[in-house]
Design a protein around this motif. Sequence first.
Motif, PDB file in Angstrom:
ATOM      1  N   MET A   1       0.752  -1.326   0.223  1.00 46.22           N
ATOM      2  CA  MET A   1      -0.305  -0.416   0.459  1.00 46.22           C
ATOM      3  C   MET A   1       1.196   1.377  -0.244  1.00 46.22           C
ATOM      4  O   MET A   1       2.069   1.835   0.686  1.00 46.22           O
ATOM      5  N   CYS A   4       1.741   3.335   3.040  1.00 41.47           N
ATOM      6  CA  CYS A   4       1.472   2.559   4.337  1.00 41.47           C
ATOM      7  C   CYS A   4       2.899   2.995   4.720  1.00 41.47           C
ATOM      8  O   CYS A   4       4.219   2.552   4.196  1.00 41.47           O
ATOM      9  N   PHE A   6       4.462   1.349   6.956  1.00 40.37           N
ATOM     10  CA  PHE A   6       5.515  -0.222   7.079  1.00 40.37           C
ATOM     11  C   PHE A   6       5.462  -1.364   5.328  1.00 40.37           C
ATOM     12  O   PHE A   6       6.613  -1.559   5.063  1.00 40.37           O
ATOM     13  N   CYS A   7       4.961  -0.737   5.001  1.00 40.47           N
ATOM     14  CA  CYS A   7       4.758  -1.073   3.654  1.00 40.47           C
ATOM     15  C   CYS A   7       6.155  -0.514   2.877  1.00 40.47           C
ATOM     16  O   CYS A   7       6.895  -1.219   1.620  1.00 40.47           O
ATOM     17  N   HIS A  46       1.133  -6.155   2.528  1.00 40.63           N
ATOM     18  CA  HIS A  46      -0.433  -5.347   3.508  1.00 40.63           C
ATOM     19  C   HIS A  46      -1.745  -6.403   3.801  1.00 40.63           C
ATOM     20  O   HIS A  46      -2.346  -6.648   2.880  1.00 40.63           O
ATOM     21  N   HIS A  90      -1.197  -1.620   9.483  1.00 41.40           N
ATOM     22  CA  HIS A  90      -0.098  -2.785   9.001  1.00 41.40           C
ATOM     23  C   HIS A  90      -0.101  -3.393  10.146  1.00 41.40           C
ATOM     24  O   HIS A  90       0.570  -3.140  10.754  1.00 41.40           O
TER      25      HIS A  90
HETATM   26 ZN    ZN Z   1       1.295  -1.841   4.815  1.00 47.61          ZN
END
Ligand code: ZN
Length: 133
Positions: A1, A4, A6-7, A46, A90
Amino acid sequence: MKDCIFCRIAGGEIPAYKLYEDGDFMAFLDIRPLTVGNTLVIPKKHYRWVIDVPEFGRYFEVAKLMGERAIKSLGAEWVSFLTLGFEVPHAHIRVIPRYKKDLHGTVVDIEKFEKLSESRMQEIASKLREEGS
Ligand SMILES: [Zn+2]
Protein backbone atom coordinates in the motif's frame (compact mmCIF):
# COMPACT_ATOMS: atom_id res chain seq x y z
CA MET A 1 0.00 0.00 0.00
CA LYS A 2 1.36 3.31 -1.14
CA ASP A 3 1.07 5.46 1.96
CA CYS A 4 1.68 2.73 4.50
CA ILE A 5 4.89 3.26 6.45
CA PHE A 6 5.39 -0.48 7.12
CA CYS A 7 4.92 -1.32 3.43
CA ARG A 8 7.59 1.28 2.70
CA ILE A 9 9.93 -0.27 5.28
CA ALA A 10 9.26 -3.74 3.81
CA GLY A 11 10.03 -2.38 0.35
CA GLY A 12 13.30 -0.83 1.54
CA GLU A 13 12.13 2.73 0.83
CA ILE A 14 12.44 3.75 4.46
CA PRO A 15 15.46 2.64 6.50
CA ALA A 16 14.92 0.53 9.60
CA TYR A 17 17.03 -1.36 12.12
CA LYS A 18 16.26 -4.60 10.35
CA LEU A 19 16.77 -7.74 12.45
CA TYR A 20 15.22 -10.56 10.46
CA GLU A 21 13.77 -11.16 7.03
CA ASP A 22 12.44 -14.13 5.12
CA GLY A 23 10.16 -14.42 2.10
CA ASP A 24 7.04 -13.35 3.98
CA PHE A 25 8.01 -11.64 7.22
CA MET A 26 10.33 -8.98 8.54
CA ALA A 27 11.39 -7.86 12.01
CA PHE A 28 12.90 -4.50 12.94
CA LEU A 29 13.41 -2.37 16.03
CA ASP A 30 10.57 -0.07 17.04
CA ILE A 31 12.04 3.46 16.95
CA ARG A 32 9.80 4.35 19.91
CA PRO A 33 10.82 1.42 22.10
CA LEU A 34 8.65 0.50 25.06
CA THR A 35 11.64 -1.44 26.37
CA VAL A 36 15.19 -2.16 25.23
CA GLY A 37 14.98 -4.37 22.16
CA ASN A 38 11.27 -3.72 21.43
CA THR A 39 10.82 -5.32 18.01
CA LEU A 40 8.02 -5.18 15.45
CA VAL A 41 7.29 -8.24 13.32
CA ILE A 42 5.31 -7.57 10.15
CA PRO A 43 4.14 -9.49 7.10
CA LYS A 44 5.91 -7.99 4.08
CA LYS A 45 2.62 -7.91 2.23
CA HIS A 46 0.00 -5.47 3.47
CA TYR A 47 -2.65 -6.88 5.78
CA ARG A 48 -4.71 -4.67 8.02
CA TRP A 49 -4.87 -6.92 11.09
CA VAL A 50 -2.72 -9.69 12.53
CA ILE A 51 -5.68 -12.05 12.20
CA ASP A 52 -5.75 -11.43 8.43
CA VAL A 53 -2.22 -12.80 7.97
CA PRO A 54 -2.06 -16.23 6.27
CA GLU A 55 0.30 -18.71 7.94
CA PHE A 56 -0.56 -17.21 11.30
CA GLY A 57 1.45 -19.90 13.10
CA ARG A 58 4.61 -19.22 11.13
CA TYR A 59 4.10 -15.49 11.70
CA PHE A 60 4.11 -16.06 15.45
CA GLU A 61 7.14 -18.35 15.17
CA VAL A 62 9.09 -15.34 13.92
CA ALA A 63 7.87 -13.34 16.93
CA LYS A 64 9.00 -16.18 19.21
CA LEU A 65 12.42 -16.27 17.56
CA MET A 66 12.87 -12.55 18.17
CA GLY A 67 11.79 -12.94 21.79
CA GLU A 68 14.29 -15.76 22.29
CA ARG A 69 17.06 -13.64 20.85
CA ALA A 70 16.18 -10.86 23.32
CA ILE A 71 16.41 -13.30 26.22
CA LYS A 72 19.75 -14.67 25.03
CA SER A 73 21.49 -11.53 23.87
CA LEU A 74 19.89 -8.69 25.86
CA GLY A 75 19.25 -10.52 29.11
CA ALA A 76 15.48 -10.06 29.04
CA GLU A 77 13.69 -11.88 31.85
CA TRP A 78 10.57 -12.65 29.83
CA VAL A 79 8.79 -11.37 26.75
CA SER A 80 5.38 -9.73 26.27
CA PHE A 81 3.65 -9.91 22.90
CA LEU A 82 1.15 -7.24 21.99
CA THR A 83 -1.09 -6.92 18.95
CA LEU A 84 -3.36 -3.92 19.30
CA GLY A 85 -3.16 -2.85 15.67
CA PHE A 86 -4.02 0.83 15.81
CA GLU A 87 -0.90 2.99 15.50
CA VAL A 88 -0.05 1.80 11.98
CA PRO A 89 -2.79 0.14 9.90
CA HIS A 90 -0.51 -2.72 8.79
CA ALA A 91 -0.46 -5.90 10.84
CA HIS A 92 2.33 -5.92 13.43
CA ILE A 93 3.22 -7.99 16.47
CA ARG A 94 5.08 -6.05 19.12
CA VAL A 95 7.74 -8.21 20.75
CA ILE A 96 8.49 -6.55 24.06
CA PRO A 97 11.46 -7.89 26.03
CA ARG A 98 10.80 -7.41 29.73
CA TYR A 99 13.28 -6.65 32.48
CA LYS A 100 12.92 -6.45 36.24
CA LYS A 101 13.66 -2.74 36.02
CA ASP A 102 11.86 -1.50 32.94
CA LEU A 103 9.32 1.32 32.73
CA HIS A 104 6.33 -0.96 33.05
CA GLY A 105 4.34 -2.87 35.62
CA THR A 106 2.75 -6.26 35.02
CA VAL A 107 0.96 -4.75 32.03
CA VAL A 108 2.90 -2.81 29.40
CA ASP A 109 2.03 0.90 29.36
CA ILE A 110 2.09 1.90 25.69
CA GLU A 111 2.63 5.56 26.62
CA LYS A 112 6.05 4.92 28.23
CA PHE A 113 9.09 4.88 25.97
CA GLU A 114 12.80 4.37 26.50
CA LYS A 115 14.97 7.23 25.25
CA LEU A 116 17.82 5.50 23.43
CA SER A 117 20.55 7.12 21.36
CA GLU A 118 21.12 6.08 17.79
CA SER A 119 24.37 4.35 18.74
CA ARG A 120 22.57 2.41 21.48
CA MET A 121 19.89 1.39 18.95
CA GLN A 122 22.63 0.21 16.57
CA GLU A 123 24.22 -1.80 19.36
CA ILE A 124 20.90 -3.42 20.31
CA ALA A 125 20.18 -4.21 16.65
CA SER A 126 23.53 -5.89 16.15
CA LYS A 127 22.97 -8.04 19.24
CA LEU A 128 19.53 -9.10 18.05
CA ARG A 129 20.84 -9.92 14.58
CA GLU A 130 23.66 -12.13 15.80
CA GLU A 131 21.77 -14.80 17.68
CA GLY A 132 20.76 -17.78 15.62
CA SER A 133 20.49 -16.28 12.15
ZN1 ZN B 1 1.26 -1.80 4.71
